[in-house]
Design a protein around this motif. Sequence first.
Motif, PDB file in Angstrom:
ATOM      1  N   ARG A   1    -137.207  32.171  45.672  1.00  0.00           N
ATOM      2  CA  ARG A   1    -137.729  32.942  44.543  1.00  0.00           C
ATOM      3  C   ARG A   1    -137.586  32.142  43.250  1.00  0.00           C
ATOM      4  NH1 ARG A   1    -139.100  37.893  42.522  1.00  0.00           N
ATOM      5  NH2 ARG A   1    -138.364  38.314  40.401  1.00  0.00           N
TER       6      ARG A   1
ATOM      7  N   TYR B   1    -135.797  34.503  56.170  1.00  0.00           N
ATOM      8  CA  TYR B   1    -135.884  35.789  55.463  1.00  0.00           C
ATOM      9  C   TYR B   1    -135.958  35.573  53.955  1.00  0.00           C
ATOM     10  CZ  TYR B   1    -134.787  40.476  53.842  1.00  0.00           C
ATOM     11  OH  TYR B   1    -134.835  41.685  53.200  1.00  0.00           O
TER      12      TYR B   1
ATOM     13  N   SER C   1    -140.511  41.032  55.071  1.00  0.00           N
ATOM     14  CA  SER C   1    -139.748  39.796  55.213  1.00  0.00           C
ATOM     15  C   SER C   1    -139.035  39.764  56.560  1.00  0.00           C
ATOM     16  CB  SER C   1    -138.732  39.673  54.076  1.00  0.00           C
ATOM     17  OG  SER C   1    -139.384  39.600  52.826  1.00  0.00           O
TER      18      SER C   1
ATOM     19  N   ARG D   1    -138.792  36.710  51.268  1.00  0.00           N
ATOM     20  CA  ARG D   1    -138.407  37.498  50.097  1.00  0.00           C
ATOM     21  C   ARG D   1    -138.743  36.756  48.806  1.00  0.00           C
ATOM     22  NH1 ARG D   1    -137.766  42.360  48.604  1.00  0.00           N
ATOM     23  NH2 ARG D   1    -135.655  43.167  48.720  1.00  0.00           N
TER      24      ARG D   1
ATOM     25  N   SER E   1    -130.918  32.835  45.801  1.00  0.00           N
ATOM     26  CA  SER E   1    -132.312  33.096  46.161  1.00  0.00           C
ATOM     27  C   SER E   1    -133.166  31.898  45.762  1.00  0.00           C
ATOM     28  CB  SER E   1    -132.803  34.380  45.466  1.00  0.00           C
ATOM     29  OG  SER E   1    -134.022  34.807  46.012  1.00  0.00           O
TER      30      SER E   1
ATOM     31  N   GLU F   1    -130.492  39.850  52.847  1.00  0.00           N
ATOM     32  CA  GLU F   1    -130.776  40.854  51.823  1.00  0.00           C
ATOM     33  C   GLU F   1    -129.665  40.963  50.786  1.00  0.00           C
ATOM     34  OE1 GLU F   1    -132.941  43.553  49.635  1.00  0.00           O
ATOM     35  OE2 GLU F   1    -133.559  42.174  51.213  1.00  0.00           O
TER      36      GLU F   1
ATOM     37  N   HIS G   1    -130.055  37.895  48.654  1.00  0.00           N
ATOM     38  CA  HIS G   1    -131.231  37.991  47.789  1.00  0.00           C
ATOM     39  C   HIS G   1    -130.978  38.926  46.609  1.00  0.00           C
ATOM     40  CE1 HIS G   1    -135.450  38.253  46.610  1.00  0.00           C
ATOM     41  NE2 HIS G   1    -135.352  39.563  46.663  1.00  0.00           N
TER      42      HIS G   1
ATOM     43  N   ALA H   1    -138.586  43.995  51.766  1.00  0.00           N
ATOM     44  CA  ALA H   1    -137.562  43.790  52.790  1.00  0.00           C
ATOM     45  C   ALA H   1    -138.140  43.951  54.188  1.00  0.00           C
ATOM     46  CB  ALA H   1    -136.410  44.772  52.567  1.00  0.00           C
TER      47      ALA H   1
END
Length: 569
Positions: free
Chosen positions: A256, A176, A189, A180, A253, A227, A230, A186
Amino acid sequence: MLVSAFATLFAPSTQAADPEPPPPIPLDPIPDPVLDPFANAVPVDHAPPLGTPRYRLWLSPDVPFGVRVFPGPGNTPPLVLAGAGFSWEIDPHPWRVIRAPRVRYRLMAGATILALMSYGLADYWVHMSANSVDWELSWSAPSFYKKAWTLEAVRFDTNKFETNTYSHPAAGTMTYLAARGAGLGAGESFLFSCAGSVLWEYLGEYREKVSLNDLVLTPQGGFAVGEPVHQLGLFFERGEDNLVNNVLAFVFSPFRYLRRRLEPVHVARAQVLDDFGLPADVWHRFDVLLGVSAEAERDGLRRAQRRMGVSTEIIDVPGYDHPGVLTKRLDAGDVTSFRLVGSVDDRGVEQLDFVTRVLLGGVYDQKIVPDGRGGRRGYTIFAGPSTGFNYAKHRQEGLEEDKIGVANALGATVDLTLHHGDARARASVDAYGDFGAVHSMAASAYIQGRGDAGLKTVVADKRYYFALGGTVRPTLSLAYRRFELGAQLTYDFFESIEGLDRYQERVTNDVRLRDRRAGERVWLSYTLSGDKSPLAWVEVEHLDRWGRMGPFRASHASTKLRAGIAFRF
């Protein structure tokens, strides 16, 4: 060559814009389509000229029916379709499509998830001797027929409790976060995480039956845990550009963060920062607590443990809980939280509780005004569908360790805050439908009395079962200046799922199991000085567990007293 190809792929396009598509062909009004639906066919010689850079399959919005003729590229025959009021564009430059941001993000997410799965596949075959005990199928049409068509080979697995409720949701969290981190939302993902789980179960573990519990717990746990994590990464990313925030952004994260280092990604730093260099434009509460815990017995307190934990909550609504009037729609991930607390002693972890909550959307309404005396009057409220995840374990003296790992698959959350001067009251209710794995309180008593012949495999071997159930969790807190008094009730109920055991043909005594859990927690805290100073807190928590398997019942109750210091950011 590879470097050049990738540079070409991700470089911004320098080609001229496409010429304007040819104007729509004027059409005469068609007769009643019921009487003559083909009367308005466009002759082929009236079609737009061949060789145009972009072909538009076009229908006039006031002509909902009728036959249309569309030219094909080059010398290919024209396409004849019944019109239904749609528009379809074909771009003859596929590289330009691939370089489009949304396409590039999806390709990046898919490639990262495949890389993670490749690592998992290598580890799977390295430990082939341990995994081969589950090999019942092969790479053949009959095996895939049982997996994909008859679903005969889709069952609950017999893995260890921690594998199903900890390791697999952790893997789902990574896939996930990969999606992301690639730039997807969301919802997308979550779909990518689901696709990764399906791909692994059907192809990666092609020699095994498909694990039904993994198809649920891996992506759902990945979303419910990923989530909030993240959002923490995004939060620290928007803070002051310093070592601490950068490290925390990477930890929470990582995909990212790496993407920001590999390609130019704009980071919208917060315009207003607090004393810790954190964004002050997003409501947040981070608590790190340290303390001691002891169990209350009739003869006093005993078995003291060290208490540690962290809790976070981020409400990404500009102006939340500040003076103003606001009504808006909430998106998935605007409200996230998790709480991880535990007690340890010389024998290891005595108690652990991990709870997450993610709002999937909803509505938000606020009306707060100054009261003229330095305080505020008004309310804030948000409500919407939500999801969560809960992993908990508790050592019980004289009994086996109690463990629960459930996906709060879908539910609803309502959260209301009231202000009156210096006083603040907040009440929330979470209600979910659950799927997960539950340790049976009564299984050991049943097996001692009647044996384990014909029982579900995981019940006989590992004393847990897969269940459906529900969770209700109301919370209330009252704050006045430096004091806060709070209470939370958690009630869960679970019932076993019959008929889908991995070795169902061997199950001749499919006994129904039921379990309940009721926890009440009350706390009082006092801020020592200032808004960002440590808090002294005391807490009382009572937990009741009850289970039934056939005619056998078992229960356990405990009361814990705790105290310590919490650092709030």
